[in-house]
Write an enzyme that holds these catalytic residues in place. Structure first.
Site, mmCIF file in Angstrom:
data_model
loop_
_atom_site.group_PDB
_atom_site.id
_atom_site.type_symbol
_atom_site.label_atom_id
_atom_site.label_comp_id
_atom_site.label_asym_id
_atom_site.label_seq_id
_atom_site.Cartn_x
_atom_site.Cartn_y
_atom_site.Cartn_z
ATOM 1 N N GLU A 162 18.959 53.560 -10.446
ATOM 2 C CA GLU A 162 19.268 53.777 -11.633
ATOM 3 C C GLU A 162 18.378 54.554 -12.784
ATOM 4 O O GLU A 162 16.942 54.331 -12.205
ATOM 5 C CB GLU A 162 19.308 51.663 -12.286
ATOM 6 C CG GLU A 162 18.961 52.355 -13.831
ATOM 7 C CD GLU A 162 20.091 50.895 -13.959
ATOM 8 O OE1 GLU A 162 19.285 49.946 -13.579
ATOM 9 O OE2 GLU A 162 20.372 50.839 -15.315
ATOM 10 N N LYS A 165 21.301 41.045 -4.848
ATOM 11 C CA LYS A 165 20.036 42.168 -5.202
ATOM 12 C C LYS A 165 19.030 41.196 -6.026
ATOM 13 O O LYS A 165 18.856 40.254 -6.910
ATOM 14 C CB LYS A 165 20.462 43.093 -6.302
ATOM 15 C CG LYS A 165 20.871 44.078 -6.607
ATOM 16 C CD LYS A 165 21.321 45.249 -7.043
ATOM 17 C CE LYS A 165 21.805 45.146 -8.507
ATOM 18 N NZ LYS A 165 21.006 44.642 -9.556
ATOM 19 N N ASP A 207 23.521 39.473 -9.028
ATOM 20 C CA ASP A 207 22.434 40.039 -8.689
ATOM 21 C C ASP A 207 20.739 38.550 -9.314
ATOM 22 O O ASP A 207 21.637 37.617 -9.525
ATOM 23 C CB ASP A 207 22.270 40.450 -10.352
ATOM 24 C CG ASP A 207 21.361 41.278 -10.260
ATOM 25 O OD1 ASP A 207 20.644 42.084 -9.717
ATOM 26 O OD2 ASP A 207 22.850 42.409 -12.102
ATOM 27 N N GLU A 223 15.410 43.453 -8.201
ATOM 28 C CA GLU A 223 14.700 45.157 -8.629
ATOM 29 C C GLU A 223 13.432 44.790 -8.249
ATOM 30 O O GLU A 223 12.786 43.653 -8.986
ATOM 31 C CB GLU A 223 15.520 44.744 -9.869
ATOM 32 C CG GLU A 223 16.256 44.258 -10.804
ATOM 33 C CD GLU A 223 16.718 44.943 -12.517
ATOM 34 O OE1 GLU A 223 15.569 44.756 -12.507
ATOM 35 O OE2 GLU A 223 17.390 44.842 -12.697
ATOM 36 N N ASP A 225 23.295 41.242 -13.702
ATOM 37 C CA ASP A 225 22.970 40.343 -14.672
ATOM 38 C C ASP A 225 22.978 41.200 -16.528
ATOM 39 O O ASP A 225 22.421 40.167 -17.289
ATOM 40 C CB ASP A 225 21.268 40.341 -14.869
ATOM 41 C CG ASP A 225 20.139 41.185 -14.347
ATOM 42 O OD1 ASP A 225 20.598 42.400 -14.413
ATOM 43 O OD2 ASP A 225 19.031 41.004 -14.145
ATOM 44 N N SER A 226 23.581 42.514 -16.060
ATOM 45 C CA SER A 226 24.066 42.795 -17.559
ATOM 46 C C SER A 226 24.917 41.761 -18.175
ATOM 47 O O SER A 226 25.601 42.376 -18.883
ATOM 48 C CB SER A 226 24.764 44.163 -16.962
ATOM 49 O OG SER A 226 26.103 43.882 -16.030
HETATM 50 O O1 KIV Z 1 22.831 44.182 -13.580
HETATM 51 C C1 KIV Z 1 24.085 45.095 -13.396
HETATM 52 O O2 KIV Z 1 25.205 45.034 -13.688
HETATM 53 C C2 KIV Z 1 22.816 46.142 -12.386
HETATM 54 C C3 KIV Z 1 24.086 47.219 -12.519
HETATM 55 C C4 KIV Z 1 23.578 48.231 -13.796
HETATM 56 C C5 KIV Z 1 23.416 47.945 -11.487
HETATM 57 O O3 KIV Z 1 22.239 45.977 -12.033
#
Ligand code: KIV
Length: 265
Positions: free
Chosen positions: A182, A113, A85, A115, A46-47
């Protein structure tokens, strides 16, 4: 090129003491380059809310946006494990989690993934039972930036560090096959990697993790402005995208990356 990386192949790499390389990816063209250069894991993070959309956090990102980029990345992929994500508030309840994870798996993800710590145990168990592999994410979890009050190193105090280790073990026992950690001190990255049987992939978590992940825009010198201390520009030393990715895979594999200058104490 590595073929068909799976969760069990990653567990095997950890057992053999071989380091795992991971990178964020958002489109088919880069995905093909990453897979061809031997990257084990590609993450549609989600970056993308920051590096593609220009927001100052990951919070605006939606499930449909992640699903769109998962389709793009899987179209170019040649054997990396593809993680999607789950964005902000898409797994607030177990029912939401099943529906949204199914959307991402249908789009082409091999794993999702999430969090967070022990509040996710029911969701992780439920996803695993339903055939959806899970990667957990602890430490600086960017979706909680407003709770943390900024992007700060986590787990510096012993009580926080122990809580993170306890959470990580509980997440593993619930079925998580992988953990991203992280922005934590290197000593905590080491303790987490030693405490878990599943691979621990670090980003700003020191050299002792079982693998490393970076945001592609940071490591290819595309990002301007603030570059995190834990990242490294691999274009500077190679001058070519393919060579930069090959150098990253090599340096992760040999343990040359991350160096002390990329780590937190
Ligand atoms: O969203 C993302 O790119 C991430 C990485 C920084 C691990 O969660």
């Amino acid at each position: 090129m590595k073929k068909n990386i799976t969760g069990s192949k990653l567990a095997q790499l950890k057992q053999q003491g071989q380091k795992i390389s991971a990178i964020t990816a958002y489109d088919a063209s880069f995905s093909e380059v990453f897979a061809t250069q031997g990257v084990d894991i590609q993450l549609v993070g989600d970056s993308l809310g920051m590096v593609l959309q220009g927001n100052d956090s990951t919070i605006p990102v939606t499930v449909d946006e992640i699903a769109y980029h998962v389709k793009c990345v899987q179209a170019g992929n040649k054997g990396s494990l593809l993680i999607a994500d789950m964005p902000f508030m898409s797994y607030a309840t177990p029912e939401q989690t099943w529906t949204n994870a199914a959307t991402l798996m249908r789009a082409g993800a091999n794993m999702v993934k999430l969090e967070g710590g022990s509040w996710l145990l029911e969701s992780i168990e439920g996803l695993t039972i339903r055939g959806i592999p899970v990667c957990a994410h602890l430490g600086l979890t960017p979706q909680s930036v407003n709770v943390f009050g900024g992007y700060k190193v986590q787990g510096r105090e012993e009580d926080q560090a122990q809580l993170m280790i306890d959470d990580a073990i509980a997440l593993q026992n619930a079925g998580a096959q992988l953990l991203v950690v992280e922005c934590v001190p290197s000593s905590l990255g080491k303790r987490l990697s030693e405490a878990l049987t599943i691979p621990v992939i670090g980003i700003g978590a020191g050299p002792h993790c079982d693998g490393q992940i970076l945001v592609m825009h940071d490591m290819l010198g595309i990002s301007t402005g603030y570059i995190p201390k834990f990242s490294k520009n691999f274009i500077k030393q190679t001058g070519d995208i393919h060579l930069a990715i090959a150098a990253y895979v090599d340096e992760v594999s040999s343990g040359a990356f991350p160096g002390p200058e990329h780590c937190f104490e």
